[in-house]
Design an enzyme around this catalytic site. Structure first.
Site, mmCIF file in Angstrom:
data_model
loop_
_atom_site.group_PDB
_atom_site.id
_atom_site.type_symbol
_atom_site.label_atom_id
_atom_site.label_comp_id
_atom_site.label_asym_id
_atom_site.label_seq_id
_atom_site.Cartn_x
_atom_site.Cartn_y
_atom_site.Cartn_z
ATOM 1 N N ASP A 157 -21.262 -76.502 133.925
ATOM 2 C CA ASP A 157 -21.895 -77.338 132.907
ATOM 3 C C ASP A 157 -23.404 -77.426 133.171
ATOM 4 O O ASP A 157 -23.857 -77.211 134.292
ATOM 5 C CB ASP A 157 -21.318 -78.758 132.951
ATOM 6 C CG ASP A 157 -19.835 -78.772 132.610
ATOM 7 O OD1 ASP A 157 -19.370 -77.837 131.928
ATOM 8 O OD2 ASP A 157 -19.153 -79.724 133.037
HETATM 9 N N1 URA Z 1 -15.647 -78.745 136.129
HETATM 10 C C1 URA Z 1 -16.504 -79.446 135.334
HETATM 11 O O1 URA Z 1 -16.142 -80.463 134.771
HETATM 12 N N2 URA Z 1 -17.731 -78.964 135.185
HETATM 13 C C2 URA Z 1 -18.192 -77.858 135.803
HETATM 14 O O2 URA Z 1 -19.354 -77.486 135.649
HETATM 15 C C3 URA Z 1 -17.293 -77.158 136.625
HETATM 16 C C4 URA Z 1 -16.027 -77.629 136.769
#
Ligand code: URA
Length: 244
Positions: free
Chosen positions: A112
């Protein structure tokens, strides 16, 4: 002496353009200016066929090392997106220095925008597919800071193959405790959209900080500050497949 088998041949201008990340026109210009040699002889033809594995190419006096594919370990900072292009935000590819750039690079798996840590960038589609496939069991390990302390029951829930919002069912995941009850390690065998955040919410908690620290047996290099990257070579790539 046994003969070294010939690998596939390639045009010299194409080879230079791929390996030096320059345009085909610039590659031709180097050849035209007699700045390129193959096995010690000055190259005269743009379309001369070379064997990238066995022929020794120099450009401007420096050896042009052949790599079929490139693999880069990046320590992604928050605020950067894991895509090849984006109209609004900086992308992970923009953090790659010129000498490591080449056509076809992409992040093998997404974090993310607000997640930090290990992103593998490559131009090897088959490899990326393998390490992302849950069938290959390449674990992805994260360090997470939670809004509320983690409970023993959360570890059991994560291990059970829990259901998260939208009805997705996760593969069993590992939650490890640290000395700080709000700080945990979480290991996934897959990578669903916002998976850890959704798992935390399903456990009535919230992620306030998330960082990926390893993929398989390969741990993010401590020496890489956020935004920095380095090329990884065979031995390290193999570690990705090593069981953790
Ligand atoms: N899980 C999440 O919620 N975000 C990420 O970036 C990676 C794994």
């Amino acid at each position: 002496m046994p003969k070294v088998p010939k690998s596939e041949t390639v045009r010299l201008d194409k080879f230079l353009s791929n390996q030096l990340n320059i345009s085909r026109a610039d590659a031709k210009e180097l050849i035209k200016k007699r700045l390129v040699s193959v096995n010690g002889d000055t190259a005269k033809l743009f379309d001369m066929k070379i064997d990238p594995v066995n022929d020794l190419v120099h450009s401007e006096g420096r050896p042009v090392l052949y790599r079929k594919h490139i693999y880069i370990m990046l320590n992604k900072p928050a605020g950067v997106v894991c895509s090849t292009r984006d109209k609004l935000s900086e992308t992970v590819l923009e953090l790659i220095p010129q000498e490591l750039r080449r056509a076809g690079l992409f992040p093998a798996g997404r974090l993310d925008k607000d997640t930090e840590g290990f992103v593998l960038i490559t131009d090897d589609g088959a490899f990326a597919h393998e390490i992302l496939s849950p069938k290959k069991h390449v674990d992805k390990k994260y360090f997470a800071v939670l809004e509320k302390p983690a409970r023993e029951s959360d570890a059991e829930l994560f291990a059970s193959g829990m259901k998260i919002d939208g009805g997705d069912v996760c593969l069993p995941a590992v939650l490890e405790f640290t000395d700080n009850p709000n700080e945990v390690f979480i290991t996934l065998h897959e990578g669903m959209y916002h998976q850890i955040k959704r798992m935390a919410e399903a456990a009535d908690n919230k992620i306030v900080y998330l960082k990926r620290i390893s993929m398989g047996g390969l741990v993010l290099d401590d020496n890489l500050a956020p935004g920095e990257c380095r090329e990884i070579m065979h031995k390290e790539i193999e570690k990705i497949y090593a069981k953790t």
